[in-house]
Each structure stands twice: as structure tokens, then as C-alpha cells.
Design an enzyme around this catalytic site. Structure first.
Site, mmCIF file in Angstrom:
data_model
loop_
_atom_site.group_PDB
_atom_site.id
_atom_site.type_symbol
_atom_site.label_atom_id
_atom_site.label_comp_id
_atom_site.label_asym_id
_atom_site.label_seq_id
_atom_site.Cartn_x
_atom_site.Cartn_y
_atom_site.Cartn_z
ATOM 1 N N HIS A 20 0.842 -1.198 0.000
ATOM 2 C CA HIS A 20 0.000 0.000 0.000
ATOM 3 C C HIS A 20 0.878 1.249 0.000
ATOM 4 C CE1 HIS A 20 -3.352 2.633 0.689
ATOM 5 N NE2 HIS A 20 -2.965 2.975 1.907
ATOM 6 N N ASP A 74 -3.106 9.289 3.667
ATOM 7 C CA ASP A 74 -3.394 7.888 3.371
ATOM 8 C C ASP A 74 -4.790 7.781 2.779
ATOM 9 O OD1 ASP A 74 -3.811 5.173 3.302
ATOM 10 O OD2 ASP A 74 -3.310 4.812 5.405
ATOM 11 N N CYS A 87 -4.114 3.428 -4.849
ATOM 12 C CA CYS A 87 -3.346 4.108 -3.798
ATOM 13 C C CYS A 87 -2.131 4.855 -4.352
ATOM 14 C CB CYS A 87 -2.907 3.121 -2.725
ATOM 15 S SG CYS A 87 -1.939 1.715 -3.331
#
Length: 353
Positions: free
Chosen positions: A240, A257, A308
Site C-alpha cells: 500500500h 493515506d 493508492c
């Protein structure tokens, strides 16, 4: 499947905008990341390795549920969604002067955000044609500074693909080159004076530490304390991407994030790095007076299991221009992927929104 459908219904009621297939990929991703965060394990074989070779172009992601998505996970997610959906309205209160000032500031910021031009849905026709041509090229596609990307790297920007180190570092090199080429005095400068650490900085810091990782050598010719901001792409458990920053202008350690996970270890590690670097270069501890950890609640969130890296690139690019808020969201990802192909292929940023 019934639990997932119910969860999807609640999420749609609270702002989720993508389709059910994207939602299933998001649920898979959330479950796997939760396991990695909770147990600090190496990525399981069922979780795609961000540094592994990608499937051949044209092969779609499989959105059936992995073993990580068990009924307990779905029940927890559903309870959380229901709790958020069923929260009672706040009790009336008499605001203080400070609360009124804060409310007015937030209202002004919301108005400013609405007045900003939204991102277009597609590139101009000539630029879009150039993107198609870039996707047909073989071998090395583009170079900037010491970074280069080839056809396999650039295909990572096709829909539903995870980004790799080569794309992340190339985009970072573009940000850094743009900052270094800006010779305007600080008062007239549109871009901040930035430094961009490559994707290999974080594993060095996290796994080896400042001394063993020999991180002092990374800044042998750079004074990070003279910069406006230090930008850091972070690969968590090789599964991630998130963005982080050391913001000297605002006195903040920042974390962005797109899955909104707890990032206390990022703040801890970057504070430790900042102190060690100051002791090494300035021969005294770093003064953290007035410094804060910054993890904004309104950070744009992804609605699938693979965007992401694009979010992270856009976080860092926006920060390099001194932006305090982000004007992109999940709905802009298709456009931004095409735009990034054009920008990387030409080794420069596209003008305009």
C-alpha cells in the site's frame, strides 16, 4: 455476498460513488491491509506485491473474495457503517467566540474549495492521442534526472493497475526537477523549495534505522533544514502506497493515506529521523517546539483496491505547490492516470487543472 450487498448499500448512502465491482476490490484490500497492520506480517500470497511483475495488459483484476474477507470482518465493517449512518444529530449549543471564528474559517475554506475549478473528465484530444501513442511504444519511454521508465512501467498507469517504484520515483524526480529549476525569489515563487526522497528511503529508515541505514549519506549535498518541505512516498508492507511530508513551513509531520489507516509509526519514525539528521548535520538535537502531527480527516479516499499509488503521487505533487487541500477524488482517477502517462512520457507537468 448478502453481507457485502448490505454494506455496499450503507456506503452508497454515506457518499460512496463507485460501482459494486470496485467496492468488492476495496473490501478485499481493506481486509488484507487490516491483517498486515494488525500482525505486521509479510504480505500474504493472496495480496498483490507492488514490486512484483504485473499481469499482462488487458488481464482484468479478479474481484472474487479472498480468504482474508471472512464473515467477522464483514460484520465489523457493517456495524461501523450502521453506527456512522445512525448517529443522532448533535445537541444544540451556544458557540463561543473562538468557535464562531473557527466556523467562519471553515466556511471560507469550503467556499474557496467549491470555487476552485474541478478537474476535467478527459485530456484534450491531441494530448489523448499522444497518450495512446506512448502506450504503443516499446522499450524506454522517458527519462528525467537519473530515473527512466519503460513500456511495462508505463502500462502500470492503465486502469486497475498498482503503481511500481519506477513510476513513483519518476514522478518524484519530475517534482524535484521542477522545484530546482524555479529560480524566482521566495516571495514570487509559485512552487515550494522541496526535496523528494525516493521510495527506498522509507524501508531503510523503518527496517535499518538512521545509523545502520547510513541515511546521513543521503543528504551529503543537501541541507533538508533549508527546504520548505520534504516529500516521502511510503510503501507499507509492500502492499500500500501513502504519502508523508516534513513540512518546515507549517512545523508539521504529515501523513496522507487514501485508506485512512492509523499511521502513528510514520510520525514516530520521521520525528526520529529529523532528530538524528539534525544531530548529524547541526550537532544538536532538533527543537520540536510547536511541531504537530498532521493527518487531515478530509484526505481524499480511494474506493477500490488499486488506486493508492495514483492518490499518493497526487498528494505529493499538490504539496509541492503549497496546496493545503486536495481538489481531486476517486472520480478523477481515470483522468489522472491518463494525464500521468502524458506527463511521464513528456517528462514535464501538463499546464492547467
Amino acid at each position: 455476498e448478502e453481507l457485502v450487498q448490505e454494506l455496499f448499500h450503507y456506503k452508497r448512502s454515506t457518499g460512496y460513488t463507485s460501482d459494486f465491482d470496485s467496492f468488492k476490490s476495496l473490501i478485499n484490500y481493506q481486509a488484507r491491509l487490516e491483517i498486515l497492520e494488525r500482525h505486521a506480517l509479510s504480505p500474504s500470497p493472496s495480496l498483490t506485491d507492488l514490486r512484483a511483475k504485473q499481469p499482462l495488459p488487458g488481464h482484468s483484476r479478479r474481484h472474487s473474495f479472498s480468504d482474508d474477507v471472512d464473515p467477522d470482518f464483514l460484520e465489523r465493517a457493517l456495524r461501523k457503517a450502521k453506527k456512522s449512518f445512525e448517529l443522532p444529530p448533535p445537541k444544540p449549543f451556544s458557540p463561543s467566540h473562538d468557535r464562531l471564528r473557527l466556523s467562519a474559517r471553515h466556511r471560507d475554506e469550503a467556499i474557496e474549495k467549491r470555487l476552485r475549478p474541478r478537474l476535467p473528465k478527459a485530456l484534450p484530444p491531441d494530448a489523448d492521442t499522444q497518450v495512446n501513442a506512448l502506450l504503443c511504444k516499446k522499450g524506454v519511454i522517458s527519462k528525467v534526472a537519473r530515473e527512466s521508465v519503460n513500456d511495462r512501467d508505463i502500462s502500470r498507469l492503465l486502469p486497475s493497475q498498482w503503481l511500481n517504484d519506477e513510476i513513483m520515483n519518476f514522478y518524484g524526480a519530475m517534482i524535484l526537477t521542477r522545484s530546482e529549476s524555479n529560480r524566482d525569489p521566495p516571495a514570487k515563487r509559485k512552487m515550494l523549495d522541496v526535496h523528494y526522497f525516493s521510495t527506498f528511503f522509507w524501508p531503510k529508515l523503518k527496517n535499518e534505522g538512521y545509523e545502520q541505514g547510513r541515511l546521513a549519506k543521503w543528504t551529503k549535498k543537501i541541507d533538508i533544514f533549508s527546504k520548505d518541505i520534504i516529500l516521502i512516498p511510503i510503501n507499507h508492507n509492500n502492499s500500500h502506497w501513502t504519502g508523508a511530508a516534513i513540512n518546515f513551513r507549517q512545523k508539521r509531520i504529515e501523513s496522507y493515506d487514501s485508506m485512512n489507516l492509523d499511521r502513528h509509526q510514520v510520525f514516530k519514525a520521521l520525528r526520529s529521523y529529523l532528530d538524528s539528521e539534525h544531530r548529524n548535520k547541526r550537532k544538536k538535537p532538533f527543537d520540536f517546539t510547536g511541531w504537530q502531527n498532521h493527518n487531515p480527516e478530509d484526505t481524499p479516499q480511494q474506493e477500490n483496491g488499486y488506486d493508492c499509488g495514483v492518490f499518493t503521487c497526487q498528494f505529493l505533487e499538490s504539496l509541492s505547490r503549497g496546496e493545503e487541500g486536495f481538489r481531486f477524488s476517486q472520480r478523477d482517477m481515470t483522468y489522472l492516470r491518463r494525464r500521468m502517462i502524458w506527463e511521464i512520457g513528456h517528462a514535464k507537468f501538463l499546464d492547467g487543472p
